[in-house]
Design a protein around this motif. Structure first.
Motif, mmCIF file in Angstrom:
data_model
loop_
_atom_site.group_PDB
_atom_site.id
_atom_site.type_symbol
_atom_site.label_atom_id
_atom_site.label_comp_id
_atom_site.label_asym_id
_atom_site.label_seq_id
_atom_site.Cartn_x
_atom_site.Cartn_y
_atom_site.Cartn_z
ATOM 1 N N LEU A 114 0.792 -1.230 0.000
ATOM 2 C CA LEU A 114 0.000 0.000 0.000
ATOM 3 C C LEU A 114 0.827 1.283 0.000
ATOM 4 C CD1 LEU A 114 -2.921 -1.051 2.382
ATOM 5 C CD2 LEU A 114 -2.658 -1.433 -0.069
ATOM 6 N N THR A 115 2.077 1.187 -0.410
ATOM 7 C CA THR A 115 2.866 2.392 -0.653
ATOM 8 C C THR A 115 2.422 3.001 -1.978
ATOM 9 O OG1 THR A 115 4.767 1.520 0.542
ATOM 10 C CG2 THR A 115 5.186 3.285 -1.044
ATOM 11 N N THR A 116 2.257 4.318 -1.994
ATOM 12 C CA THR A 116 1.795 4.994 -3.204
ATOM 13 C C THR A 116 2.798 6.035 -3.675
ATOM 14 O OG1 THR A 116 0.573 6.611 -1.886
ATOM 15 C CG2 THR A 116 -0.643 4.686 -2.658
ATOM 16 N N ASN A 117 2.688 6.366 -4.955
ATOM 17 C CA ASN A 117 3.478 7.446 -5.531
ATOM 18 C C ASN A 117 2.696 8.017 -6.703
ATOM 19 O OD1 ASN A 117 5.535 9.237 -5.906
ATOM 20 N ND2 ASN A 117 7.149 7.699 -6.082
ATOM 21 N N TYR A 118 2.925 9.307 -6.992
ATOM 22 C CA TYR A 118 2.105 9.994 -7.984
ATOM 23 C C TYR A 118 2.951 10.857 -8.916
ATOM 24 C CZ TYR A 118 -1.575 8.765 -4.716
ATOM 25 O OH TYR A 118 -2.436 8.070 -3.897
ATOM 26 N N ALA A 119 2.418 11.072 -10.100
ATOM 27 C CA ALA A 119 3.011 12.055 -10.994
ATOM 28 C C ALA A 119 2.804 13.443 -10.391
ATOM 29 C CB ALA A 119 2.353 11.986 -12.363
ATOM 30 N N ALA A 120 3.761 14.326 -10.659
ATOM 31 C CA ALA A 120 3.694 15.673 -10.092
ATOM 32 C C ALA A 120 2.418 16.397 -10.522
ATOM 33 C CB ALA A 120 4.919 16.472 -10.520
ATOM 34 N N SER A 121 1.939 16.109 -11.716
ATOM 35 C CA SER A 121 0.779 16.818 -12.258
ATOM 36 C C SER A 121 -0.519 16.485 -11.536
ATOM 37 C CB SER A 121 0.635 16.511 -13.748
ATOM 38 O OG SER A 121 0.475 15.121 -13.955
ATOM 39 N N VAL A 122 -0.551 15.376 -10.798
ATOM 40 C CA VAL A 122 -1.791 14.967 -10.132
ATOM 41 C C VAL A 122 -1.654 14.909 -8.623
ATOM 42 C CG1 VAL A 122 -2.396 13.621 -12.169
ATOM 43 C CG2 VAL A 122 -1.383 12.465 -10.185
ATOM 44 N N LYS A 123 -0.463 15.084 -8.109
ATOM 45 C CA LYS A 123 -0.234 14.967 -6.667
ATOM 46 C C LYS A 123 -1.092 15.980 -5.918
ATOM 47 C CE LYS A 123 3.884 13.764 -5.650
ATOM 48 N NZ LYS A 123 5.350 13.734 -5.400
ATOM 49 N N GLY A 124 -1.773 15.500 -4.900
ATOM 50 C CA GLY A 124 -2.659 16.364 -4.116
ATOM 51 C C GLY A 124 -4.083 16.399 -4.637
ATOM 52 N N ARG A 125 -4.287 15.918 -5.865
ATOM 53 C CA ARG A 125 -5.643 15.891 -6.448
ATOM 54 C C ARG A 125 -6.152 14.462 -6.630
ATOM 55 N NH1 ARG A 125 -6.521 17.649 -11.478
ATOM 56 N NH2 ARG A 125 -4.418 17.151 -12.238
ATOM 57 N N PHE A 126 -5.250 13.551 -6.945
ATOM 58 C CA PHE A 126 -5.627 12.162 -7.215
ATOM 59 C C PHE A 126 -5.137 11.263 -6.094
ATOM 60 C CE2 PHE A 126 -5.710 12.310 -12.193
ATOM 61 C CZ PHE A 126 -6.546 13.424 -12.132
ATOM 62 N N THR A 127 -5.884 10.199 -5.840
ATOM 63 C CA THR A 127 -5.513 9.222 -4.818
ATOM 64 C C THR A 127 -5.720 7.814 -5.355
ATOM 65 O OG1 THR A 127 -6.178 10.722 -3.038
ATOM 66 C CG2 THR A 127 -5.905 8.398 -2.478
ATOM 67 N N VAL A 128 -4.656 7.011 -5.276
ATOM 68 C CA VAL A 128 -4.750 5.593 -5.631
ATOM 69 C C VAL A 128 -4.935 4.791 -4.351
ATOM 70 C CG1 VAL A 128 -3.607 3.637 -6.725
ATOM 71 C CG2 VAL A 128 -3.237 5.929 -7.627
ATOM 72 N N SER A 129 -5.890 3.902 -4.360
ATOM 73 C CA SER A 129 -6.109 3.016 -3.221
ATOM 74 C C SER A 129 -6.355 1.608 -3.739
ATOM 75 C CB SER A 129 -7.274 3.501 -2.366
ATOM 76 O OG SER A 129 -8.468 3.532 -3.117
ATOM 77 N N ARG A 130 -6.379 0.685 -2.809
ATOM 78 C CA ARG A 130 -6.434 -0.715 -3.224
ATOM 79 C C ARG A 130 -7.167 -1.509 -2.170
ATOM 80 N NH1 ARG A 130 -0.923 -3.627 -5.257
ATOM 81 N NH2 ARG A 130 -1.673 -5.769 -5.423
ATOM 82 N N ASP A 131 -8.025 -2.402 -2.628
ATOM 83 C CA ASP A 131 -8.718 -3.338 -1.747
ATOM 84 C C ASP A 131 -8.238 -4.725 -2.145
ATOM 85 O OD1 ASP A 131 -10.471 -5.084 -0.466
ATOM 86 O OD2 ASP A 131 -12.148 -3.689 -0.621
ATOM 87 N N ASN A 132 -7.285 -5.241 -1.405
ATOM 88 C CA ASN A 132 -6.716 -6.540 -1.776
ATOM 89 C C ASN A 132 -7.737 -7.666 -1.630
ATOM 90 O OD1 ASN A 132 -4.111 -5.679 -2.538
ATOM 91 N ND2 ASN A 132 -3.398 -5.681 -0.418
ATOM 92 N N ALA A 133 -8.679 -7.498 -0.713
ATOM 93 C CA ALA A 133 -9.695 -8.539 -0.522
ATOM 94 C C ALA A 133 -10.631 -8.621 -1.733
ATOM 95 C CB ALA A 133 -10.497 -8.267 0.740
ATOM 96 N N LYS A 134 -10.857 -7.470 -2.373
ATOM 97 C CA LYS A 134 -11.736 -7.434 -3.536
ATOM 98 C C LYS A 134 -10.959 -7.409 -4.839
ATOM 99 C CE LYS A 134 -15.565 -5.128 -1.151
ATOM 100 N NZ LYS A 134 -16.472 -3.968 -1.138
ATOM 101 N N ASN A 135 -9.631 -7.466 -4.739
ATOM 102 C CA ASN A 135 -8.781 -7.488 -5.936
ATOM 103 C C ASN A 135 -9.068 -6.313 -6.852
ATOM 104 O OD1 ASN A 135 -7.851 -10.112 -5.072
ATOM 105 N ND2 ASN A 135 -9.817 -10.885 -5.812
#
Length: 117
Positions: free
Chosen positions: A55-76
């Motif tokens: 669950l470590t995340t990283n973002y392009a500079a153009s979207v940082k602070g506006r976009f969020t990536v998340s993940r539900d491993n149980a739901k794949n």
């Protein structure tokens, strides 16, 4: 083998929000990092952001602070929450997944996001 299906693309006004989903099936236990890319007309495909299995995340500079990536491993499933959208965010958004075992990279078919008034 892994199959990825994106959904959630939409037409949205500037300043609006959209949440994309990418559901994985197949050899899901071997999936490591998952990522979102986008490709605007006439442009190269570019990385938007990624999330590791831990669950470590990283973002392009153009979207940082506006976009969020998340993940539900149980739901794949991996998500891309996009806020404060701008016309320049208009693109086809793709997710990908890399297997931990073979390092093979799989792609989804993409979903269109259009930001326009």
């Amino acid at each position: 083998q892994v199959q990825l299906v994106e959904s959630g693309g939409d037409l949205v006004q500037p300043g609006g929000s959209v949440r994309l989903s990418c559901a994985a099936s197949g050899s899901i236990s071997s999936i490591g990092t998952m990522a979102w890319y986008r490709q605007a007309p006439g442009k190269e495909r570019e990385l938007v952001g990624f999330i590791t299995k831990s669950l470590t995340t990283n973002y392009a500079a153009s979207v940082k602070g506006r976009f969020t990536v998340s993940r539900d491993n149980a739901k794949n499933t991996v998500f891309l929450q996009m806020n404060s959208l701008k016309p320049e965010d208009t693109a086809v958004y793709f997710c990908n997944a890399r297997l931990l075992t073979t390092m093979t990279l799989y792609w989804g078919q993409g979903t269109q996001v259009t930001v326009s008034s």
